[in-house]
Write an enzyme that holds these catalytic residues in place. Sequence first.
Site, short mmCIF file in Angstrom:
data_model
loop_
_atom_site.label_atom_id
_atom_site.label_comp_id
_atom_site.label_asym_id
_atom_site.label_seq_id
_atom_site.Cartn_x
_atom_site.Cartn_y
_atom_site.Cartn_z
N ARG A 88 0.86 -1.17 0.00
CA ARG A 88 0.00 0.00 0.00
C ARG A 88 0.91 1.23 0.00
O ARG A 88 1.95 1.22 0.65
CB ARG A 88 -0.83 -0.05 1.29
CG ARG A 88 -1.95 0.92 1.34
CD ARG A 88 -2.69 0.85 2.67
NE ARG A 88 -3.28 2.17 2.84
CZ ARG A 88 -4.51 2.39 3.25
NH1 ARG A 88 -5.27 1.40 3.62
NH2 ARG A 88 -4.97 3.62 3.35
N HIS A 106 12.67 -3.09 -2.34
CA HIS A 106 12.03 -3.19 -3.66
C HIS A 106 12.76 -4.26 -4.47
O HIS A 106 13.99 -4.26 -4.53
CB HIS A 106 12.08 -1.84 -4.38
CG HIS A 106 11.37 -1.89 -5.69
ND1 HIS A 106 9.99 -1.94 -5.78
CD2 HIS A 106 11.83 -1.97 -6.95
CE1 HIS A 106 9.65 -2.02 -7.06
NE2 HIS A 106 10.74 -2.05 -7.78
N GLU A 144 7.71 10.87 -0.42
CA GLU A 144 6.38 10.98 -1.02
C GLU A 144 6.30 10.41 -2.44
O GLU A 144 5.21 10.21 -2.96
CB GLU A 144 5.91 12.45 -0.98
CG GLU A 144 6.59 13.41 -1.95
CD GLU A 144 8.03 13.77 -1.58
OE1 GLU A 144 8.54 13.31 -0.53
OE2 GLU A 144 8.66 14.52 -2.36
C1 GAR Z 1 9.15 -8.96 -1.90
O1 GAR Z 1 9.77 -9.40 -3.08
C2 GAR Z 1 9.24 -7.45 -1.80
O2 GAR Z 1 10.45 -6.92 -2.27
C3 GAR Z 1 8.11 -7.04 -2.69
O3 GAR Z 1 7.08 -7.97 -2.43
C4 GAR Z 1 7.64 -9.20 -1.97
C5 GAR Z 1 7.06 -9.52 -0.61
O4 GAR Z 1 7.46 -10.78 -0.14
N1 GAR Z 1 7.72 -5.68 -2.41
C6 GAR Z 1 7.27 -4.86 -3.33
O5 GAR Z 1 7.11 -5.17 -4.49
C7 GAR Z 1 6.98 -3.45 -2.84
N2 GAR Z 1 6.92 -2.53 -3.93
P1 GAR Z 1 7.42 -11.15 1.40
O6 GAR Z 1 6.01 -10.83 1.93
O7 GAR Z 1 7.67 -12.64 1.40
O8 GAR Z 1 8.48 -10.39 2.12
#
Ligand code: GAR
Length: 194
Positions: A88, A106, A144
């Site tokens: 979010r 990320h 932001e």
């Molecule tokens: C991870 O790869 C994280 O980097 C990504 O979601 C996955 C969550 O995995 N986050 C994003 O894409 C944020 N923009 P997890 O719940 O097993 O940590």
Amino acid sequence: MKKARIAVLVSGGGTNLQALLDAEQSGILQSGEIVLVVSNNPNAYALERAASAGVESAVLKGPGFEDALRDLLHERGIDLIILAGFMRILSADFTAEWPERILNVHPALIPSFCGKGFYGLRVHEAALERGVKVTGATVHFVNEIPDGGEIILQKAVEVFPGDTPELLQKRVMEQAEWILLPRAAELVSKGIIK
Ligand code: GAR
């Protein structure tokens, strides 16, 4: 020793949360302690990981999400917020209240495959569609602009022929995210308690 009080925000599986919890156990994370896990998804497996580690957790969602979060973070005396698979986007008002106190992981080398709409598997699909041979992960401060804050750590990961988004996601997690996020948490926590 005084430690930075950390809240981890999650939405899903929570493998990055697990990496942080494990890092606390092993001593890689020693300047900060995870005292709170907040999920916007009541079904997130990350909540079970928090429970197994004996860490307090809360589920907050809906339009009042940020106000409730703000109150809880202040009540618990939080110093550092870590977004670990938190799906979010936080408002500009919220991020302005926590300058250099919110970290995000990320799953790509920013400024590639980042910003609004790039999250989770979608990031790896985009990398494969573009045909990059190297991708990776980035830990950055949150401001932001989605994925726009100062970069703290990055690590490259190879893309192999025949990779699927799922295979690539797993490699990026294992070789980059689970290593970088605890390291960055320690780095920033150390600075906070100084
Ligand atoms: C991870 O790869 C994280 O980097 C990504 O979601 C996955 C969550 O995995 N986050 C994003 O894409 C944020 N923009 P997890 O719940 O097993 O940590």
